[in-house]
Design a protein around this motif. Structure first.
Motif, PDB file in Angstrom:
ATOM      1  N   GLY A   1       0.796  -1.222   0.000  1.00 16.28           N
ATOM      2  CA  GLY A   1       0.000   0.000   0.000  1.00 16.28           C
ATOM      3  C   GLY A   1       0.819   1.257   0.000  1.00 16.28           C
ATOM      4  N   ARG A   2       2.068   1.185  -0.435  1.00 13.69           N
ATOM      5  CA  ARG A   2       2.878   2.393  -0.496  1.00 13.69           C
ATOM      6  C   ARG A   2       2.299   3.345  -1.526  1.00 13.69           C
ATOM      7  N   PRO A   3       2.473   4.632  -1.319  1.00 15.64           N
ATOM      8  CA  PRO A   3       1.978   5.591  -2.294  1.00 15.64           C
ATOM      9  C   PRO A   3       2.594   5.342  -3.663  1.00 15.64           C
ATOM     10  N   THR A   4       1.827   5.672  -4.704  1.00 13.43           N
ATOM     11  CA  THR A   4       2.298   5.477  -6.068  1.00 13.43           C
ATOM     12  C   THR A   4       3.618   6.206  -6.320  1.00 13.43           C
ATOM     13  N   ARG A   5       3.818   7.328  -5.675  1.00 15.38           N
ATOM     14  CA  ARG A   5       5.025   8.115  -5.910  1.00 15.38           C
ATOM     15  C   ARG A   5       6.287   7.331  -5.575  1.00 15.38           C
ATOM     16  N   HIS A   6       6.199   6.317  -4.689  1.00 17.05           N
ATOM     17  CA  HIS A   6       7.371   5.532  -4.340  1.00 17.05           C
ATOM     18  C   HIS A   6       7.841   4.674  -5.500  1.00 17.05           C
ATOM     19  N   ALA A   7       7.011   4.548  -6.543  1.00 12.12           N
ATOM     20  CA  ALA A   7       7.456   3.838  -7.743  1.00 12.12           C
ATOM     21  C   ALA A   7       8.476   4.646  -8.520  1.00 12.12           C
ATOM     22  N   VAL A   8       8.532   5.950  -8.304  1.00  7.80           N
ATOM     23  CA  VAL A   8       9.441   6.805  -9.059  1.00  7.80           C
ATOM     24  C   VAL A   8      10.903   6.444  -8.801  1.00  7.80           C
ATOM     25  N   PRO A   9      11.355   6.350  -7.531  1.00  6.28           N
ATOM     26  CA  PRO A   9      12.757   5.964  -7.326  1.00  6.28           C
ATOM     27  C   PRO A   9      13.089   4.602  -7.912  1.00  6.28           C
ATOM     28  N   TRP A  10      12.148   3.652  -7.823  1.00  5.79           N
ATOM     29  CA  TRP A  10      12.399   2.322  -8.378  1.00  5.79           C
ATOM     30  C   TRP A  10      12.519   2.380  -9.896  1.00  5.79           C
TER      31      TRP A  10
ATOM     32  N   PRO B   1      18.097   1.743  -2.192  1.00  2.00           N
ATOM     33  CA  PRO B   1      19.520   2.082  -2.077  1.00  2.00           C
ATOM     34  C   PRO B   1      20.395   0.866  -1.788  1.00  2.00           C
ATOM     35  N   LEU B   2      19.874  -0.096  -1.016  1.00  2.00           N
ATOM     36  CA  LEU B   2      20.645  -1.315  -0.767  1.00  2.00           C
ATOM     37  C   LEU B   2      20.834  -2.105  -2.062  1.00  2.00           C
ATOM     38  N   THR B   3      19.772  -2.192  -2.850  1.00  2.00           N
ATOM     39  CA  THR B   3      19.851  -2.904  -4.128  1.00  2.00           C
ATOM     40  C   THR B   3      20.871  -2.257  -5.052  1.00  2.00           C
ATOM     41  N   LEU B   4      20.853  -0.931  -5.144  1.00  2.00           N
ATOM     42  CA  LEU B   4      21.768  -0.241  -6.046  1.00  2.00           C
ATOM     43  C   LEU B   4      23.220  -0.374  -5.585  1.00  2.00           C
ATOM     44  N   TRP B   5      23.443  -0.371  -4.269  1.00  2.00           N
ATOM     45  CA  TRP B   5      24.818  -0.543  -3.793  1.00  2.00           C
ATOM     46  C   TRP B   5      25.310  -1.960  -4.079  1.00  2.00           C
ATOM     47  N   VAL B   6      24.486  -2.964  -3.775  1.00  2.00           N
ATOM     48  CA  VAL B   6      24.875  -4.354  -4.034  1.00  2.00           C
ATOM     49  C   VAL B   6      25.085  -4.580  -5.527  1.00  2.00           C
ATOM     50  N   TRP B   7      24.199  -4.020  -6.347  1.00  2.00           N
ATOM     51  CA  TRP B   7      24.363  -4.140  -7.797  1.00  2.00           C
ATOM     52  C   TRP B   7      25.697  -3.541  -8.239  1.00  2.00           C
TER      53      TRP B   7
END
Length: 273
Positions: free
Chosen positions: A16-25, A223-229
């Motif tokens: 149920g996170r706000p739609t705007r949280h899709a932007v960083p992803w 951010p964890l995903t991007l660092w590990v990537w």
């Protein structure tokens, strides 16, 4: 459920996170897509380099905005972007703390002699490095956690440059006036550069840890995903695509001093970065 509500639920995720949280992803997905193209172009073009940094920096700032608020996003830009610009401009003028180097002009518009993309690169990677440091020290008492977060976050940031600098020098974006003594296994890059990165990273992460609140209820998987990537893909790219096995070994070991414990912690807590 109305069609509009159903759409918001799908875009926001099952939590149920706000739609705007899709932007960083979405920005993060763009980062990975662009970086995958680097080996296909022999190490990346200037356009790909700038695009990758811009997307990554926007992903970091957007995530800080949506999980920690406008003040945190502004603080990230000021401390990491402004601090990176200050450190680089001083470095160009004095040779401290990185050693003497020059930009070639291939990265576009510059401020104080520093391409704009460079402080954006500090911003993009400082944020996930801070989150990595916090995740690794979450079990410590607050008085111990702050120092440990600074040290581990700074290491997570500085060791990334072991991969970055050889790639950018080979691509012709900057060069060293005196590249010796070199960091062992990383030819052409002075050891002073790593020492300078570590010093600036310690100051930057310490400042960010005080400026950016720790979002206890927030979702820091991006951010964890991007660092590990970055850790895993940089190691593989240096070893397989760019013909730098010694850089892959040294960078993989140094970055892995934080990366491997991070993966263990995430696995134990059932978190997929």
């Amino acid at each position: 459920m109305s069609p509009a509500t159903r759409t918001r639920t799908v875009l926001g995720g099952v939590t149920g996170r706000p739609t705007r949280h899709a932007v960083p992803w979405a920005l993060g997905a763009g980062v990975i897509g662009v970086q995958i193209a680097f080996p296909l172009t022999g190490g990346g073009t200037p356009t790909l380099t700038v695009l990758a940094v811009a997307l990554f920096a926007c992903a970091s700032v957007a995530h800080a905005l949506f999980t920690r608020g406008p003040g945190a996003a502004a603080g990230l830009v000021l401390v990491a972007g402004g601090g990176g610009l200050l450190a680089e401009s001083v470095g160009l003028a004095t040779g401290l703390p990185f050693g003497e180097y020059r930009y070639t002009g291939s990265l576009g518009h510059a401020v104080l002699g520093v391409p704009v993309v460079v402080p954006a690169a500090w911003t993009m990677m400082a944020y996930p490095s801070l989150i990595v440091g916090r995740r690794l020290t979450a079990a410590l008492r607050p008085r111990h956690a702050r120092l440990a977060t600074t040290v581990l976050g700074a290491w997570a940031l500085a060791t990334w440059d072991v991969f970055l600098d050889p790639q950018m020098v080979e691509a012709g974006h900057w060069y060293w006036l005196e590249p010796t003594p070199t960091l062992p296994g990383v030819p052409g890059i002075p050891v002073s550069n790593f020492a300078g990165w570590l010093l600036v990273s310690l100051l930057m992460i310490a400042a960010l840890d005080r400026v950016l609140p720790d979002a206890q209820a927030g979702d820091d998987r991006l951010p964890l995903t991007l660092w590990v990537w970055t850790f895993l893909s940089s190691t593989m790219a240096a070893a397989v695509f760019f013909g730098r096995p010694s850089v892959a070994l040294v960078g993989g070991v140094l970055m892995g001093l934080v990366g491997v414990p991070l993966l263990v912690v995430l696995r134990r807590r059932g978190v997929s970065p």
